[in-house]
Scaffold this motif. Structure first.
Motif, short mmCIF file in Angstrom:
data_model
loop_
_atom_site.label_atom_id
_atom_site.label_comp_id
_atom_site.label_asym_id
_atom_site.label_seq_id
_atom_site.Cartn_x
_atom_site.Cartn_y
_atom_site.Cartn_z
N LYS A 5 0.84 -1.20 0.00
CA LYS A 5 0.00 0.00 0.00
C LYS A 5 0.87 1.25 0.00
CE LYS A 5 -3.49 -2.21 2.84
NZ LYS A 5 -3.79 -2.47 4.24
N SER A 7 0.63 3.78 1.90
CA SER A 7 1.01 4.24 3.25
C SER A 7 2.27 3.52 3.74
CB SER A 7 -0.13 4.04 4.24
OG SER A 7 -0.63 2.74 4.15
N ASN A 11 5.55 5.63 5.08
CA ASN A 11 6.20 5.43 6.38
C ASN A 11 7.65 4.97 6.22
OD1 ASN A 11 3.89 6.18 7.66
ND2 ASN A 11 3.14 4.08 7.88
N ASN A 36 0.94 13.19 -5.06
CA ASN A 36 1.34 12.90 -3.69
C ASN A 36 1.66 11.43 -3.51
OD1 ASN A 36 1.20 15.38 -2.49
ND2 ASN A 36 -0.98 15.23 -2.06
N ARG A 199 -13.67 9.59 -7.10
CA ARG A 199 -13.73 10.15 -5.74
C ARG A 199 -12.43 10.88 -5.39
NH1 ARG A 199 -14.33 5.25 -2.34
NH2 ARG A 199 -12.68 4.75 -3.80
N LEU A 203 -12.01 14.74 -4.61
CA LEU A 203 -11.55 15.09 -3.26
C LEU A 203 -10.20 15.79 -3.28
CD1 LEU A 203 -12.60 11.79 -1.48
CD2 LEU A 203 -13.40 14.06 -0.82
N LEU A 210 -4.35 6.40 -5.58
CA LEU A 210 -3.27 6.12 -4.63
C LEU A 210 -2.86 4.66 -4.68
CD1 LEU A 210 -4.34 8.20 -1.51
CD2 LEU A 210 -3.24 8.91 -3.63
N VAL B 12 -1.04 4.32 8.78
CA VAL B 12 -1.19 5.41 7.81
C VAL B 12 -0.71 6.73 8.40
CG1 VAL B 12 -2.89 6.78 6.53
CG2 VAL B 12 -3.05 4.28 6.54
N ASN B 31 -0.46 14.05 11.37
CA ASN B 31 -0.33 13.66 9.96
C ASN B 31 -1.64 13.59 9.19
OD1 ASN B 31 2.40 13.42 9.65
ND2 ASN B 31 2.46 11.31 10.39
N PHE B 35 -4.31 14.57 2.13
CA PHE B 35 -3.68 13.48 1.41
C PHE B 35 -3.65 12.19 2.23
CE2 PHE B 35 0.38 11.20 0.69
CZ PHE B 35 -0.04 10.53 -0.45
N HIS B 36 -3.24 12.31 3.52
CA HIS B 36 -3.23 11.11 4.36
C HIS B 36 -4.64 10.58 4.58
CE1 HIS B 36 0.96 12.21 5.10
NE2 HIS B 36 1.12 10.97 5.52
N LEU B 38 -6.91 10.52 2.27
CA LEU B 38 -7.15 9.66 1.10
C LEU B 38 -6.40 8.35 1.22
CD1 LEU B 38 -7.05 12.13 -1.95
CD2 LEU B 38 -9.03 11.00 -0.96
N ALA B 39 -5.17 8.44 1.73
CA ALA B 39 -4.36 7.22 1.90
C ALA B 39 -5.05 6.28 2.89
CB ALA B 39 -2.96 7.57 2.38
N ASP B 42 -7.93 4.58 1.11
CA ASP B 42 -7.34 3.58 0.22
C ASP B 42 -6.98 2.32 1.01
OD1 ASP B 42 -6.13 2.81 -2.32
OD2 ASP B 42 -4.21 3.05 -1.29
N ALA B 43 -6.35 2.51 2.17
CA ALA B 43 -5.92 1.37 2.98
C ALA B 43 -7.13 0.61 3.53
CB ALA B 43 -5.03 1.86 4.12
N GLU B 45 -10.21 0.51 2.30
CA GLU B 45 -10.94 -0.16 1.21
C GLU B 45 -10.23 -1.43 0.77
OE1 GLU B 45 -11.60 2.82 -1.81
OE2 GLU B 45 -13.37 3.59 -0.76
N MET B 46 -8.90 -1.37 0.73
CA MET B 46 -8.14 -2.56 0.34
C MET B 46 -8.27 -3.64 1.42
SD MET B 46 -4.83 -1.98 -1.86
CE MET B 46 -3.89 -0.57 -1.48
N GLN B 51 -16.14 -0.17 -0.78
CA GLN B 51 -15.91 1.13 -1.40
C GLN B 51 -16.79 2.18 -0.72
OE1 GLN B 51 -16.30 1.28 -5.68
NE2 GLN B 51 -15.32 3.28 -5.77
N PHE B 52 -16.16 3.19 -0.17
CA PHE B 52 -16.91 4.29 0.46
C PHE B 52 -17.43 5.23 -0.62
CE2 PHE B 52 -13.83 3.28 3.91
CZ PHE B 52 -14.75 2.95 4.90
N ILE B 54 -18.52 9.13 -1.83
CA ILE B 54 -17.85 10.42 -1.60
C ILE B 54 -18.48 11.15 -0.40
CG2 ILE B 54 -19.22 11.79 -3.23
CD1 ILE B 54 -16.37 12.99 -4.04
N ILE B 57 -17.02 9.75 2.73
CA ILE B 57 -15.64 10.22 2.93
C ILE B 57 -15.64 11.65 3.47
CG2 ILE B 57 -13.44 10.74 1.79
CD1 ILE B 57 -14.16 8.51 -0.26
N THR B 58 -16.46 12.51 2.88
CA THR B 58 -16.44 13.92 3.32
C THR B 58 -17.08 14.07 4.70
OG1 THR B 58 -18.43 14.26 2.01
CG2 THR B 58 -16.38 14.97 1.03
#
Lengths: 585, 77
Positions: A5, A7, A11, A36, A199, A203, A210, B12, B31, B35-36, B38-39, B42-43, B45-46, B51-52, B54, B57-58
C-alpha cells in the motif's frame, strides 16, 4: 507482482537516512496534477537498489513555470532525472468535454499548438539543465459524446490524442536526453477504471489513484535504474520447474512438461521465448541447477520443444553443489558482479537461502503457478538500457567465444603461451559518432575495472570529443575466437607536461590479457610525441573497482600523495609483445 | 475489528496505536491531512474490500465517524 500500500511507502521513506547510503541521486517529479506519495515511493524503491534519492516534487500544476523560469526551485534542485507527468484532461481543457464545438480544422490547430507547447517546454528544459527528462504520453479518452459514431468523425477526440502522442514520439526519437514514457500502456495494463478514481479526483485532484501510485513508481524505476547504472545484466536460471515442468531426474526426458499440447508445458515454452528475446538484445543467460549433468544437458541439447539451447548460455552450472557457490562461480566466469545477477528458481527454500547468503543477487519471488512466470518476468524493470548497441545484440555470441577461451586456458599450462595462442588484436579508435553511444554506455555500466567510475552521458562524451585538450579513445579487441567489440575506454586530460587519466575502464570480460597495459602504452606513445613528462591517474575507490587500482603499481605507477604517477622518461614497453596494436581511423 | 482499524490508522498516520481513540481527528493527529485522509480510505478499502461513497468520505471528522461508516458496510467493529 502485488505492490505494498502507498502508506507503507510513505512510512518507510521516513526511516531512510542519507548517511546509510553510498550512492545518492536527485530526481524531480513534476506534473499537471497531484502526485502525492510518488516521491516517497520512489525513495523507498531507490533505497532497495541501495541508492538514497533526494526527490523534488513540483507544485500542483506548476510545471510550466517550473520549467520556463530559470530561477525556479526545479533548477536550483538540479536533478539528474526529471519526470514530467501530464494528463489528457488538463491538456484538452474544455475540448475534453465539448470536442465538437469546434471545427475539424480548429481541432487540428489545437493539437498542433499543444504539441508545440510541450515540445518547446521539453527542449527548453534539456537546454537549461543537464538532466534527462522522461515525459508521459496521453491516454486517449475511451468516452465520446458521439458514442459509437466517434469512429466516423474526421479527427475526433481519440484521433487527436493519438496524433499528439505520435507527434511527440517522432519529435524526440533521436534525442538521447528525452524519453517518452508510455503512460497509456500503464493505464491499459491496469485499466482506466482502477487508475482513475472519480472520488479521489473530486476530493484531491488525484488523477492516478493512490492504490496505483506504487505500480507507477515501479515503471518509473525502469528509467531510474539504467540512468543511474544499476540495471541487471545476467539472468541465472534453475531448470526443473523453472525452464520445464517436472523434474528431469524423476520424470525423465519424455515425462517433463514442455510441449505445445499441454497448458503447463506451454507456460514454460512461452517463458523461454521471452528469455530468449532478452538474450538476443544483450542479457546474459546462465544455468544453476542441482541435477545430473548428462540428464539435464540431454534436454537442453535434444528436447524438440526446448527454446533455449546450449549456445544461449554463457555458463552452465549443473551439479550437486551448493547453489550459492554456483552463483559465485558464474559471477567469476562470466565476469560480472553478483549485483548484476537476477536469479530465477521455483524452489522457495533455494531462494531464501540465496537471499540470506547473497543478498546482492536479485532473487525473484517466483509465483507457484508457472502460468504466472511470464508476467513476473515482464514486470521486472531491471533489464532496461537507455540504448541498445550492436555490442549488446552480439553479446551472446561473445560469451560463447569466451567459454571457448576458458577451455583453451584450462588446456594450456603456461599463461603467456595461452595469451600468444589467442592472437589478440587491439584496435584503438578516437570517439566519433559511431563509437560515442558505446563509450557512454561503458562509462555508465562498468564497475570493476574502472579507475574513477565517472559516469558520462552521450552528450558529455560528444562535448569532450570537441575539446582538443582531451583525448577520448576506445579499444576494440579481437582474437582467434572472435570479436569482443568495443570493450575499453580512456579519457585523458592534456595538461601541458602532465597528462591526467580522467577515465580508464575495461569491460570485465577482457581483463587480464594485457589489454590494460596495451592501452596505457598507447597513451604513453602519444604523450611522448608531445614531450609530456608524466602521466597521472586518480583512483576513486568504490566497493568494486579494486582490480583497477592493483593494475597501477603492477604497470609501474608510483603513489605520490593521493595520486598515481608514471614517469614517462623511464618507460620501456616490454609487457605487451603478444598484442598487435593498431590505430583505427 | 477495532484492533485492525487502529492498526491501519497507526500505520497510515505513523503514530502509536495507544494514542488513537474515538475522538481522534485531524485536530489531534498531526499527519491527518487531506492526502493522508485519502491514503487512509485507500488502505481501509483494500483491507475490508469495500468502497466508500464520496459523501461518506467527506462526512468523516473523527475515528468514530469511520467506525459508523464501516458498520454501514457491514464491517463489524
Amino acid at each position: 507482482m502485488l505492490e505494498e500500500k502507498l502508506s507503507y511507502f510513505i512510512n518507510e521513506s521516513k526511516k531512510l537516512k542519507e548517511s546509510d547510503f553510498e550512492k545518492v541521486s536527485r530526481i524531480a517529479v513534476i506534473g499537471s496534477f497531484t502526485l502525492n506519495g510518488l516521491a516517497e515511493t520512489l525513495q523507498v524503491k531507490c533505497a532497495k537498489s541501495n541508492i538514497f534519492s533526494h526527490i523534488f516534487s513540483g507544485g500542483y500544476n506548476r510545471y510550466n513555470e517550473e520549467i520556463l523560469n530559470s530561477n525556479s526551485d526545479l533548477y536550483s534542485f538540479n536533478p539528474e532525472i526529471c519526470f514530467l507527468i501530464l494528463d489528457t484532461r488538463t491538456i484538452l481543457e474544455d475540448l475534453f468535454y465539448s470536442t465538437y464545438d469546434v471545427t475539424e480544422n480548429d481541432r487540428r490547430i489545437f493539437v498542433n499548438k499543444k504539441f508545440e507547447e510541450i515540445s518547446n517546454l521539453i527542449k527548453f528544459y534539456t537546454n537549461k539543465s543537464k538532466s534527462k527528462i522522461i515525459f508521459s504520453n496521453f491516454v486517449p479518452p475511451t468516452y465520446s459524446s458521439y458514442g459509437i459514431f466517434e469512429s466516423k468523425i474526421e479527427y475526433g477526440l481519440q484521433e487527436m490524442i493519438h496524433d499528439l502522442n505520435q507527434k511527440l514520439s517522432n519529435e524526440f526519437k533521436n534525442d538521447p536526453l528525452t524519453f517518452l514514457y508510455n503512460f497509456n500502456g500503464f493505464v491499459t495494463n491496469h485499466g482506466l477504471n482502477t487508475v482513475f478514481d472519480y472520488r479521489q479526483y473530486y476530493l484531491g485532484d488525484v488523477k492516478i489513484s493512490l492504490e496505483k501510485i506504487p505500480y507507477l513508481a515501479n515503471e518509473l524505476m525502469g528509467y531510474v535504474k539504467p540512468i543511474l547504472g544499476i540495471n541487471k545484466k545476467c539472468i541465472v536460471l534453475d531448470l526443473d520447474n523453472t525452464l520445464w515442468g517436472g523434474i528431469i531426474g524423476e520424470d525423465g526426458f519424455n515425462g517433463i512438461k514442455l510441449g505445445h499440447n499441454d497448458p503447463i508445458g506451454k507456460s514454460f515454452i512461452e517463458f523461454q521465448k521471452h528469455l530468449l528475446s532478452l538474450h538476443k538484445r544483450g542479457i546474459i543467460l546462465a544455468v544453476n541447477s542441482k541435477n545430473n549433468y548428462e540428464d539435464a544437458m540431454k534436454v537442453i541439447k535434444e528436447h524438440p520443444n526446448m527454446i533455449l539451447r546450449e549456445e544461449n548460455f554463457a555458463c552452465l552450472k549443473i551439479n550437486w553443489n551448493d547453489k550459492s557457490r554456483n552463483l559465485r562461480e558464474i559471477s567469476q566466469e562470466v565476469n560480472i558482479g553478483l549485483d548484476s545477477i537476477v536469479f530465477f528458481d521455483d524452489d522457495k527454500v533455494n531462494r531464501d537461502f540465496i537471499i540470506s547468503v547473497l543478498p546482492e543477487v536479485l532473487t525473484v519471488e517466483m509465483p507457484k503457478d508457472p502460468s504466472q512466470y511470464v508476467p513476473t518476468l515482464l514486470e521486472l524493470t531491471d533489464f532496461n538500457v537507455l540504448k541498445i548497441t550492436e555490442e549488446d545484440k552480439s553479446r551472446g555470441k561473445m560469451y560463447r567465444e569466451q567459454r571457448k577461451r576458458t577451455e583453451l586456458e584450462k588446456s594450456t599450462n603456461d599463461f603467456d603461451e595461452y595469451l600468444k595462442q589467442l592472437n589478440i588484436k587491439l584496435f584503438i579508435k578516437n570517439a566519433d559518432e559511431f563509437t560515442i553511444p558505446r563509450i557512454s554506455q561503458l562509462t555508465l555500466k562498468t564497475n570493476q575495472f574502472n579507475l574513477t567510475t565517472k559516469r558520462y552521458q552521450e552528450e558529455d562524451i560528444r562535448n569532450f570529443s570537441q575539446d582538443d585538450k582531451k583525448i577520448i579513445g576506445c579499444a576494440r579487441v579481437e582474437d582467434k575466437f572472435g570479436d569482443n567489440g568495443i570493450t575499453g575506454v580512456f579519457i585523458v586530460d592534456k595538461n601541458n607536461k602532465e597528462w591526467i587519466i580522467d577515465t580508464f575502464l575495461l569491460s570485465c570480460r577482457i581483463i587480464g590479457r594485457g589489454i590494460e597495459q596495451g592501452i596505457i602504452n598507447y597513451i604513453i606513445s602519444l604523450a611522448k610525441k608531445e614531450n609530456v613528462s608524466k602521466l597521472t591517474a586518480n583512483f576513486i575507490p568504490t566497493k568494486k573497482n579494486q582490480p583497477a587500482e592493483s593494475f597501477l603499481p603492477s604497470f609501474g605507477f608510483k603513489k605520490l600523495n593521493d595520486q598515481w604517477v608514471y614517469q614517462i622518461e623511464n618507460h620501456i614497453d616490454s609487457t605487451t609483445s603478444h598484442l598487435h596494436i593498431s590505430k583505427e581511423e | 475489528m477495532t484492533s485492525k482499524l487502529y492498526e491501519i490508522l497507526s500505520q497510515v498516520f505513523d503514530i502509536d496505536i495507544s494514542l488513537i481513540n474515538d475522538q481522534s481527528s485531524p485536530e489531534t493527529i498531526e499527519n491527518w491531512d487531506s492526502f493522508h485522509g485519502l491514503a487512509l480510505i485507500d488502505a481501509l478499502e483494500m483491507e475490508f474490500n469495500i468502497q466508500f461513497s464520496i459523501s461518506e468520505i467527506t462526512d468523516v471528522k473523527t475515528v468514530a465517524d469511520i467506525k459508523k461508516h464501516l458498520k454501514n458496510h457491514s464491517i463489524e467493529i
